[in-house]
Enzyme design. Sequence first.
Site, PDB file in Angstrom:
ATOM      1  N   THR A 136      -0.333  -6.251   7.645  1.00 22.18           N
ATOM      2  CA  THR A 136      -0.405  -5.406   6.441  1.00 22.18           C
ATOM      3  C   THR A 136      -1.316  -6.015   5.369  1.00 22.18           C
ATOM      4  OG1 THR A 136       1.668  -6.390   5.732  1.00 22.18           O
ATOM      5  CG2 THR A 136       1.796  -4.208   6.696  1.00 22.18           C
ATOM      6  N   HIS A 171       8.331 -10.874   6.560  1.00 19.50           N
ATOM      7  CA  HIS A 171       7.549 -10.440   5.390  1.00 19.50           C
ATOM      8  C   HIS A 171       8.136  -9.144   4.838  1.00 19.50           C
ATOM      9  CE1 HIS A 171       3.443  -8.818   3.814  1.00 19.50           C
ATOM     10  NE2 HIS A 171       4.151  -9.344   2.850  1.00 19.50           N
ATOM     11  N   LEU A 229       9.827  -4.076   7.107  1.00 19.16           N
ATOM     12  CA  LEU A 229       9.865  -5.531   7.284  1.00 19.16           C
ATOM     13  C   LEU A 229       8.880  -5.856   8.395  1.00 19.16           C
ATOM     14  CD1 LEU A 229      11.006  -8.417   7.036  1.00 19.16           C
ATOM     15  CD2 LEU A 229      12.804  -7.748   8.631  1.00 19.16           C
ATOM     16  N   GLU A 230       7.924  -6.734   8.062  1.00 20.36           N
ATOM     17  CA  GLU A 230       6.937  -7.151   9.062  1.00 20.36           C
ATOM     18  C   GLU A 230       7.368  -8.525   9.572  1.00 20.36           C
ATOM     19  OE1 GLU A 230       3.041  -7.890   7.329  1.00 20.36           O
ATOM     20  OE2 GLU A 230       2.036  -7.413   9.204  1.00 20.36           O
ATOM     21  N   ILE A 231       7.710  -8.584  10.832  1.00 22.85           N
ATOM     22  CA  ILE A 231       8.132  -9.865  11.417  1.00 22.85           C
ATOM     23  C   ILE A 231       6.939 -10.478  12.130  1.00 22.85           C
ATOM     24  CG2 ILE A 231       9.531 -10.858  13.285  1.00 22.85           C
ATOM     25  CD1 ILE A 231      11.845  -9.237  12.308  1.00 22.85           C
TER      26      ILE A 231
END
Length: 707
Positions: A494, A445, A456-458
């Site tokens: 988030t 994301h 960066l949201e993994i």
Amino acid sequence: MTYAQIEQQNGVAVIWLDQPGEKVNKISLDLLDGFSEILHRIETDPSVKGVVLISRKEDNFIAGADLDRFRQAKDPAPVEALSRDGHVILNRMAAFPKPIVAAIHGATFGGGLEVALACHYRIATDDPRTVMALPEVRLGLLPAGGGTHRLPRLVGLQKALDVMLTGKNIYPRQAKKMGLVDEVVDPYTLLRAAKMAVLELAEEPLERKKKRTLLEGLVESTSLSRMLVYKKARQMVQKTTKGNYPAPFRIIDCVEASLERGLEAGEQMEEKAFGDLAMTPQSRELIQVFFSMTALKKNSLQDQIRPVRKIGILGAGLMGSGIASVSAANNMDVLLKDVSPEALARGEKAVWRELDEKVQRRILAPFQRDRIFSRISGQEGYRGFEKADLVIEAVFEDLELKKKMLREVEAVVREDAIFASNTSALPITSIAEASVRPDQVIGMHYFSPVPRMPLLEIIVTAKTAPWVTATAIDTGIRQGKTVIVVNDGPGFYTTRILAPLLNEALMLLHGGADIGEVDGAMRQFGYPVGPLTLLDEVGIDVGVHVSRVLGPLFAGRGVQADEAMETLFKAGYKGRKNNRGFYLYDPSGRGKKKDVNEEVYSFFGGRKRVSIGEVEIQNRLTLVMMNEAAYCLQEGILNSPRDGDIGAVFGIGFPPFLGGPFRYIDRLGPRRVLAMMEDLGNIHGQRFKPAGILRDMAAENKRFYES
Ligand SMILES: NC(=O)c1ccc[n+]([C@@H]2O[C@H](COP(=O)([O-])OP(=O)(O)OC[C@H]3O[C@@H](n4cnc5c(N)ncnc54)[C@H](O)[C@@H]3O)[C@@H](O)[C@H]2O)c1
């Protein structure tokens, strides 16, 4: 321990900076003492004509200060002393009777740049890794090694203020243009160029031409006109920081003292301000954020990473083109697929524009732009996808479409290729249902605009294989992102914590609040934009979609999403993208935001508004979001409070000087937070029901962080 070694060649003493056992040189008194001692030795040696200061490290000159020292200090005195000792050594360098040339390659930050500023001449390499900055303001501090004194004298008052008040990166060509460095050379010729400069300077002292524009020269020429510059700078800082950050004001004070009253006054003020600022909660939190980010740059699954050379990207829209850009810029080949030549052309143009802007701003050379751009190949089919190591989809937010893409991709890629989705809210587990290899499906994301947003949201599912996670983290880090890894669920982390905050903003409007008052209160709290402006930016249509995905989760806790967003959407309001939102936008030109769109009030009980008060707005929006963050930790969506703090600061703009939701709960104290939540719950009901973890923490008087 030797921090600096000397080598003498043809009358030039070359001092190699090399901090033992570290990948980077950090500014410390040991390092400074190391070369100060060498200077002492060579001062009276007639065979030495001058000195080159250069680093033995691969990609840094001096990367900044050792921040642990500040964390340990309990009172300002030792911090002030650090600055004072630094001043003594750097002044000695500046006054050294033989020329000292700084040969700069790689990261040159903070105290490192101040060392270079104390040299008589600066040469930087044109390597992409050469970046300079005085980023202390971002840590709630100020350049305390004479930076506030030397920089304005070198590049001019206004440019120096800009550099120090923003902490922004300066690239070699920009540095040359503003006069921060004297030469830019190829890395292979750096040492030779530096030695030549020493010999030339030893023959004839340098007459440096000022690089100021006529206007800058005029404005900065008299004390009276400079007063105006200080005044304007203070006003600008007040406007942008809302007075939440003390450091920028202290920077302006120091520059003023130094320029108007001289070196000694400036240095004394720098020392004092440094000590004071290091003790502020803002600085402590910002340094904590910095440490967390540094920790997240290390991949905990290092040994499981598989190489990613080629990335396939589906969708050349806003997100797809951004992901293509950051991948290509970091040496990955990109296959960019969309459904039509027009869509592809739009995406490629967006990448080109972004790269070309960097050329205009002298961050990239034209050949670098061309090389990056040539790594992206646009197409309508899957040609070449059999060579892709990773495919990231960024098509429309539609579960069935994403599943279809997954099936198509799996039919053409190698068996060991990873499939990642950039969905903003859809559970990855639901997308992975379409997969024959669900262990190779993951969420990546990114945030918009991708080239600028650091996070960066993994998202991993119960089935995602560790090597897949390891490889996705590695890719993100290589793309220059700070990566957090969270577990799957609607909205992940988030998006999930943002949803109740935005919902609460709508509830406030129902309660009679004014749109401008809500946004203003949250900006004052420290958010870069207010929640209603944000909804307009993200799109009310997107908001509706997210709220539908998250609806069942909140309903399970007895919380119903506000209907107004859905109603607004049905009435044709999409926000900025169609000039119909909480604000009015200038339909001509660039769609600049104008006044509040009073029309919207008809969805919230009419135009009559009442003042709710800044504190109540801030409390309601902040607590409802922090509570959701606590739920995420409790449910295992988050692996640690640290990830939650970094995700909130860089993903939704939570004020960095408060450190993140968990740091802020610690600061207020879980008991106080619980009491505030209960008070609000008595008035507003279930939305403020505290997460169990908060109750437990309050009961046991525990904290999320130890210090
Ligand atoms: N916009 C944001 O701020 C943001 C932030 C994070 C995540 N996301 C997510 O990223 C995804 C894309 O968002 P966006 O804002 O870039 O959308 P967008 O509308 O700008 O781009 C989507 C692109 O996908 C293309 N597309 C549609 N079907 C396709 C297919 N079968 N094959 C190839 N391409 C196809 C479209 O032509 C379009 O160019 C969505 O899932 C969205 O939720 C968006």
